[in-house]
Scaffold this motif. Structure first.
Motif, PDB file in Angstrom:
ATOM      1  N   MET A  14       1.104  11.570  19.139  1.00  0.00           N
ATOM      2  CA  MET A  14       0.116  12.448  19.777  1.00  0.00           C
ATOM      3  C   MET A  14      -1.312  12.030  19.436  1.00  0.00           C
ATOM      4  O   MET A  14      -2.246  12.789  19.636  1.00  0.00           O
ATOM      5  N   ARG A  15      -1.482  10.810  18.935  1.00  0.00           N
ATOM      6  CA  ARG A  15      -2.818  10.311  18.620  1.00  0.00           C
ATOM      7  C   ARG A  15      -3.750  10.457  19.810  1.00  0.00           C
ATOM      8  O   ARG A  15      -3.379  10.173  20.944  1.00  0.00           O
ATOM      9  N   GLY A  16      -4.960  10.882  19.525  1.00  0.00           N
ATOM     10  CA  GLY A  16      -5.976  10.972  20.557  1.00  0.00           C
ATOM     11  C   GLY A  16      -5.873  12.190  21.454  1.00  0.00           C
ATOM     12  O   GLY A  16      -6.692  12.371  22.351  1.00  0.00           O
ATOM     13  N   MET A  17      -4.903  13.055  21.227  1.00  0.00           N
ATOM     14  CA  MET A  17      -4.715  14.197  22.118  1.00  0.00           C
ATOM     15  C   MET A  17      -5.571  15.403  21.743  1.00  0.00           C
ATOM     16  O   MET A  17      -5.667  16.336  22.528  1.00  0.00           O
ATOM     17  N   ALA A  18      -6.184  15.403  20.559  1.00  0.00           N
ATOM     18  CA  ALA A  18      -6.919  16.602  20.147  1.00  0.00           C
ATOM     19  C   ALA A  18      -8.194  16.282  19.375  1.00  0.00           C
ATOM     20  O   ALA A  18      -8.734  17.145  18.704  1.00  0.00           O
ATOM     21  N   GLN A  19      -8.692  15.059  19.467  1.00  0.00           N
ATOM     22  CA  GLN A  19      -9.863  14.675  18.687  1.00  0.00           C
ATOM     23  C   GLN A  19     -11.109  15.466  19.060  1.00  0.00           C
ATOM     24  O   GLN A  19     -11.992  15.639  18.261  1.00  0.00           O
ATOM     25  N   ASP A  20     -11.196  15.933  20.299  1.00  0.00           N
ATOM     26  CA  ASP A  20     -12.383  16.673  20.733  1.00  0.00           C
ATOM     27  C   ASP A  20     -12.195  18.182  20.621  1.00  0.00           C
ATOM     28  O   ASP A  20     -12.912  18.961  21.228  1.00  0.00           O
ATOM     29  N   THR A  21     -11.215  18.611  19.823  1.00  0.00           N
ATOM     30  CA  THR A  21     -10.899  20.023  19.653  1.00  0.00           C
ATOM     31  C   THR A  21     -11.290  20.473  18.252  1.00  0.00           C
ATOM     32  O   THR A  21     -11.005  19.774  17.281  1.00  0.00           O
ATOM     33  N   SER A  22     -11.933  21.625  18.146  1.00  0.00           N
ATOM     34  CA  SER A  22     -12.190  22.135  16.796  1.00  0.00           C
ATOM     35  C   SER A  22     -10.846  22.597  16.229  1.00  0.00           C
ATOM     36  O   SER A  22      -9.969  23.063  16.962  1.00  0.00           O
ATOM     37  N   ASN A  23     -10.695  22.446  14.923  1.00  0.00           N
ATOM     38  CA  ASN A  23      -9.426  22.754  14.261  1.00  0.00           C
ATOM     39  C   ASN A  23      -8.289  21.976  14.948  1.00  0.00           C
ATOM     40  O   ASN A  23      -7.273  22.537  15.317  1.00  0.00           O
ATOM     41  N   TRP A  24      -8.501  20.668  15.122  1.00  0.00           N
ATOM     42  CA  TRP A  24      -7.603  19.808  15.889  1.00  0.00           C
ATOM     43  C   TRP A  24      -6.155  19.846  15.419  1.00  0.00           C
ATOM     44  O   TRP A  24      -5.240  19.754  16.223  1.00  0.00           O
ATOM     45  N   MET A  25      -5.937  19.986  14.113  1.00  0.00           N
ATOM     46  CA  MET A  25      -4.564  19.966  13.608  1.00  0.00           C
ATOM     47  C   MET A  25      -3.787  21.202  14.059  1.00  0.00           C
ATOM     48  O   MET A  25      -2.740  21.077  14.687  1.00  0.00           O
ATOM     49  N   MET A  26      -4.313  22.369  13.771  1.00  0.00           N
ATOM     50  CA  MET A  26      -3.554  23.592  14.042  1.00  0.00           C
ATOM     51  C   MET A  26      -3.640  24.044  15.504  1.00  0.00           C
ATOM     52  O   MET A  26      -2.697  24.605  16.034  1.00  0.00           O
ATOM     53  N   LYS A  27      -4.753  23.797  16.159  1.00  0.00           N
ATOM     54  CA  LYS A  27      -4.899  24.251  17.550  1.00  0.00           C
ATOM     55  C   LYS A  27      -4.680  23.144  18.571  1.00  0.00           C
ATOM     56  O   LYS A  27      -4.464  23.427  19.740  1.00  0.00           O
ATOM     57  N   GLY A  28      -4.733  21.908  18.127  1.00  0.00           N
ATOM     58  CA  GLY A  28      -4.556  20.792  19.051  1.00  0.00           C
ATOM     59  C   GLY A  28      -3.184  20.152  18.962  1.00  0.00           C
ATOM     60  O   GLY A  28      -2.461  20.052  19.947  1.00  0.00           O
ATOM     61  N   ILE A  29      -2.807  19.722  17.762  1.00  0.00           N
ATOM     62  CA  ILE A  29      -1.546  18.995  17.572  1.00  0.00           C
ATOM     63  C   ILE A  29      -0.359  19.926  17.318  1.00  0.00           C
ATOM     64  O   ILE A  29       0.709  19.756  17.902  1.00  0.00           O
ATOM     65  N   GLU A  30      -0.529  20.892  16.460  1.00  0.00           N
ATOM     66  CA  GLU A  30       0.590  21.763  16.058  1.00  0.00           C
ATOM     67  C   GLU A  30       1.309  22.406  17.253  1.00  0.00           C
ATOM     68  O   GLU A  30       2.538  22.377  17.304  1.00  0.00           O
ATOM     69  N   PRO A  31       0.605  22.956  18.226  1.00  0.00           N
ATOM     70  CA  PRO A  31       1.335  23.550  19.359  1.00  0.00           C
ATOM     71  C   PRO A  31       2.152  22.518  20.159  1.00  0.00           C
ATOM     72  O   PRO A  31       3.198  22.842  20.707  1.00  0.00           O
ATOM     73  N   LEU A  32       1.703  21.275  20.186  1.00  0.00           N
ATOM     74  CA  LEU A  32       2.407  20.246  20.952  1.00  0.00           C
ATOM     75  C   LEU A  32       3.718  19.820  20.314  1.00  0.00           C
ATOM     76  O   LEU A  32       4.648  19.420  21.001  1.00  0.00           O
ATOM     77  N   ARG A  33       3.798  19.911  19.005  1.00  0.00           N
ATOM     78  CA  ARG A  33       4.997  19.404  18.339  1.00  0.00           C
ATOM     79  C   ARG A  33       6.251  20.175  18.719  1.00  0.00           C
ATOM     80  O   ARG A  33       7.356  19.670  18.632  1.00  0.00           O
ATOM     81  N   PHE A  73       0.833  -1.198   0.000  1.00  0.00           N
ATOM     82  CA  PHE A  73       0.000   0.000   0.000  1.00  0.00           C
ATOM     83  C   PHE A  73       0.872   1.254   0.000  1.00  0.00           C
ATOM     84  O   PHE A  73       2.028   1.225   0.409  1.00  0.00           O
ATOM     85  N   ILE A  74       0.274   2.368  -0.418  1.00  0.00           N
ATOM     86  CA  ILE A  74       0.946   3.665  -0.423  1.00  0.00           C
ATOM     87  C   ILE A  74       0.164   4.604   0.483  1.00  0.00           C
ATOM     88  O   ILE A  74      -1.039   4.776   0.303  1.00  0.00           O
ATOM     89  N   ASP A  75       0.827   5.191   1.448  1.00  0.00           N
ATOM     90  CA  ASP A  75       0.228   6.246   2.269  1.00  0.00           C
ATOM     91  C   ASP A  75       0.788   7.548   1.717  1.00  0.00           C
ATOM     92  O   ASP A  75       1.943   7.905   1.958  1.00  0.00           O
ATOM     93  N   ALA A  76      -0.026   8.235   0.950  1.00  0.00           N
ATOM     94  CA  ALA A  76       0.444   9.411   0.211  1.00  0.00           C
ATOM     95  C   ALA A  76       0.603  10.659   1.070  1.00  0.00           C
ATOM     96  O   ALA A  76       1.162  11.658   0.611  1.00  0.00           O
ATOM     97  N   HIS A  77       0.111  10.630   2.313  1.00  0.00           N
ATOM     98  CA  HIS A  77       0.223  11.815   3.171  1.00  0.00           C
ATOM     99  C   HIS A  77       0.251  11.359   4.625  1.00  0.00           C
ATOM    100  O   HIS A  77      -0.763  10.970   5.184  1.00  0.00           O
ATOM    101  N   ILE A  78       1.430  11.394   5.218  1.00  0.00           N
ATOM    102  CA  ILE A  78       1.564  10.938   6.601  1.00  0.00           C
ATOM    103  C   ILE A  78       2.531  11.851   7.354  1.00  0.00           C
ATOM    104  O   ILE A  78       3.477  12.370   6.784  1.00  0.00           O
ATOM    105  N   HIS A  79       2.242  12.066   8.618  1.00  0.00           N
ATOM    106  CA  HIS A  79       3.096  12.831   9.517  1.00  0.00           C
ATOM    107  C   HIS A  79       3.578  11.849  10.581  1.00  0.00           C
ATOM    108  O   HIS A  79       3.032  11.794  11.679  1.00  0.00           O
TER     109      HIS A  79
END
Length: 161
Positions: free
Chosen positions: A84-103, A72-78
């Motif tokens: 950090m799985r599961g750390m921002a699922q209940d957050t609106s705009n989870w990528m930029m406001k939930g995960i991005e600050p943690l990185r 298989f090919i995963d064409a877009h993966i971080h």
């Protein structure tokens, strides 16, 4: 399997499988198909009966009643962010406001270890090629890891600013 006249040696033969080659009509289905592999490269894909007339090997995998498919090919993966799985699922705009600050709290060692764990997990489920998002300072270490375990990757670099 014993060597016959005019037979070529293969490192591995996969025989009797239901092959999905993705070549030809439909999904390229070949019932009772065989694959000859040497040095990590596919030498031949053909019906098992034909394959066994051309190749021999001491390592034969019987894929009876099994499906054999390309990786298989995963064409877009971080990969470094999967820790950090599961750390921002209940957050609106989870990528930029939930995960991005943690990185920014992850050091290079943690990012590389997370990437390696993610790639090994993906390999166990059949993914062999990755479209990897990466920060420039991790590219060399990640590339070395990908190369050493034999997977393919295409990098998309993070652009700051």
């Amino acid at each position: 399997m014993l060597k016959g006249d005019n037979m070529e040696r293969a490192d591995t033969l996969i025989v009797n499988g239901n092959l999905f080659t993705m070549k030809g009509p439909g999904v390229g289905f070949l019932e009772n198909g065989g694959i000859a592999i040497s040095d990590g490269k596919v030498l031949s894909v053909e019906p098992t009966e034909t394959l066994l007339k051309h190749y021999y090997s001491h390592n034969i995998i019987d894929a009876s009643d099994k499906m054999v498919i390309p990786g298989f090919i995963d064409a877009h993966i971080h990969t470094s962010q999967t820790m950090m799985r599961g750390m921002a699922q209940d957050t609106s705009n989870w990528m930029m406001k939930g995960i991005e600050p943690l990185r920014y709290y992850l050091n290079s060692t943690e990012c590389i270890e997370a990437s390696q764990t993610t790639v090994l997990e993906a390999l166990s489920t059949g993914t062999t090629t990755f479209g990897e998002y990466a920060v420039p300072e991790h590219i060399d270490l990640m590339s070395e890891f990908y190369y050493n375990i034999g997977v393919r990757a295409n990098y998309s670099m993070l652009i700051y600013g």
